[in-house]
Enzyme design. Structure first.
Site, PDB file in Angstrom:
ATOM      1  N   HIS A   1       6.383   2.698   2.805  1.00 31.47           N
ATOM      2  CA  HIS A   1       7.271   1.891   1.831  1.00 31.47           C
ATOM      3  C   HIS A   1       8.922   1.681   2.315  1.00 31.47           C
ATOM      4  O   HIS A   1       9.694   0.865   2.348  1.00 31.47           O
ATOM      5  CB  HIS A   1       7.248   2.383   0.583  1.00 31.47           C
ATOM      6  CG  HIS A   1       8.068   1.529  -0.626  1.00 31.47           C
ATOM      7  ND1 HIS A   1       8.491   0.328  -0.266  1.00 31.47           N
ATOM      8  CD2 HIS A   1       7.704   1.744  -1.897  1.00 31.47           C
ATOM      9  CE1 HIS A   1       8.542  -0.248  -1.545  1.00 31.47           C
ATOM     10  NE2 HIS A   1       8.064   0.607  -2.653  1.00 31.47           N
TER      11      HIS A   1
ATOM     12  N   ASP B   1      -5.049 -16.218   4.287  1.00 31.90           N
ATOM     13  CA  ASP B   1      -6.396 -16.771   4.509  1.00 31.90           C
ATOM     14  C   ASP B   1      -6.657 -16.529   6.193  1.00 31.90           C
ATOM     15  O   ASP B   1      -6.044 -17.071   6.851  1.00 31.90           O
ATOM     16  CB  ASP B   1      -6.218 -18.309   4.347  1.00 31.90           C
ATOM     17  CG  ASP B   1      -7.747 -18.821   4.655  1.00 31.90           C
ATOM     18  OD1 ASP B   1      -8.703 -17.934   5.117  1.00 31.90           O
ATOM     19  OD2 ASP B   1      -7.649 -20.104   4.267  1.00 31.90           O
TER      20      ASP B   1
END
Length: 427
Positions: A157, A369
């Protein structure tokens, strides 16, 4: 059922950038906002059906590894290692990559999954299996017997927020389908230069028995919730605002019943993506943490009324964006970020309950995708911190999923709250 569902680890390896990082980019400076982000991992998981794609496991695996290697040349800090509180050495040591297989169908798993078995599809936390503790990106792909695929990852993070992570994932997916990605911009350090006096905070595990549950607010219930919030001065509330306000209201009510029976002072912190709000505008591929927060504080029953909470959240965001959207000097911007409402987030007063909400809504995560179609589901795959609320779009994009983590006794009351259940259902 559990044995069938448990993935079998096939291999572990390190994926390095396909081209060496130039010497001029070997030292990557973290920004001040990176430094102020707790040293934890963002855990995220994607599930794909792969009905029309290639079902050959070897082809899928090699394609993901090759495209990841190529993508890391553009996202070179993810293949490096943090060497101090302000610096990543982009030394091309690479990302940790695990391949697993499971004798199960992805659709069947998603019908019955819970937090405990979701974690089976995530890579081990760094250090547990002797891996390099400084790895910034760790990935596990799991190939289902039906041809479905899960991609679980943990990204440090302190290197990236959800917007940066989303950009990385979509570029990796684009590379897999033979489209070229663009190199990141390191401009955030110029806006928020690191400080020698700031030490990177470490995320410590919360004590107590924490329980995380997932709540679904579909489009019909969301519209009803927005209508309930609307009043003079609170026009057109967003889905995130009404869901966050309702969860906060019900969570505080549960906490007060479990403890003293009285309403305690509380703060509610909302994380905000600054990328499109700050002036001057940042480059499109600005990598790192460009999120901050504003907070509201409540202490009276009247402040906990639902429309009042939505109004406070709207006013807080408007005030924050109005201030951040001005052409400020770097020093003025830093002073603004540490104004009074932000200080409430860092207050260690044990008599004040703190809740934090982070939203992945309207990100491009569902656009990733890899050639198998868009994800059929994705989500936050961590156990969550105490009083953490993580919001995400539903797959259709017209509803909101909320991952809520509370103390066990509080969750037992929260998940049965009649007001809450008028507008969502529990999975």
């Amino acid at each position: 059922m559990m044995e069938t569902m448990k993935p079998e680890i096939i291999s572990r390896e390190t994926i390095k950038p396909s081209s060496p990082t130039p010497h001029s980019k070997r030292i990557y400076k973290l920004s001040l906002l990176d430094q102020l982000t707790a040293g934890s991992y963002v855990p995220i998981i994607f599930f794909y059906q792969n009905k029309e794609g290639n079902n050959n496991n070897s082809t899928i695996s090699s394609g993901l590894k090759k495209s990841l290697s190529e993508t890391l040349t553009h996202y070179y800090p993810l293949a490096g290692r943090i060497i101090d509180g302000a610096t990543i050495e982009c030394n091309d040591e690479g990302a940790c990559f695990t391949e697993a297989r499971v004798k199960s169908h992805v659709e069947e798993f998603l019908k019955h999954h819970e937090d405990w078995n979701l974690k089976l599809f995530m890579p081990d936390e760094v250090g547990r299996k002797g891996w390099d503790k400084r790895s910034l990106l760790i990935i596990q792909i799991t190939l289902f017997s039906c041809g479905g695929i899960a991609i679980g990852m943990r990204i440090a993070h302190e290197v990236a927020d959800i917007a940066a992570i989303s950009a990385f994932l979509n570029d990796w997916a684009a590379t897999m389908t033979h489209k070229s990605g663009k190199e990141i911009s390191a401009e955030l350090t110029r806006f928020f230069p690191p400080s020698d006096s700031v030490s990177m905070p470490q995320a410590l595990p919360d004590k107590g028995n924490l329980v995380r549950k997932r709540f679904i607010f579909d489009s019909i219930k969301l519209d009803k919730l927005k209508a309930k919030a609307t009043r003079p001065g609170v026009g057109n509330p967003t889905g995130v605002e009404v869901v966050a306000a309702l969860i906060y209201r019900c969570a505080v009510a549960a906490e007060s019943k479990v403890t003293s029976g009285f309403l305690k002072p509380s703060t509610f912190t909302q994380v905000v993506n600054l990328r499109k709000r700050i002036i001057p505008r940042l480059p499109e591929k600005s990598f790192g943490n460009m999120s901050w927060f504003y907070a509201i504080q409540t202490a009276e029953e009247s402040e906990m009324e639902f429309p009042a909470l939505v109004g406070q959240l709207k006013a807080g965001l408007a005030d924050f964006c109005d201030s951040i959207g001005k052409n400020l000097t770097r020093q003025e911007l830093i002073q603004l970020l540490f104004r009074e409402d932000a200080k409430a987030h860092f207050n260690d007063d044990q008599h004040i309950n703190k809740y934090i909400c982070t939203s992945w809504c309207r990100s491009s995560l569902y656009e990733a995708d890899f050639g198998w179609g868009k994800p059929i589901w994705l989500g936050h795959a961590g156990s969550g911190s105490k009083n953490l609320i993580c919001l995400n779009d539903t797959r259709e994009g017209d509803g909101i999923e909320a991952f809520v983590t509370l103390e066990q006794q509080e969750m037992a009351l929260f998940e049965r709250d009649e007001e809450l259940l008028q507008f969502c259902y529990l999975l």
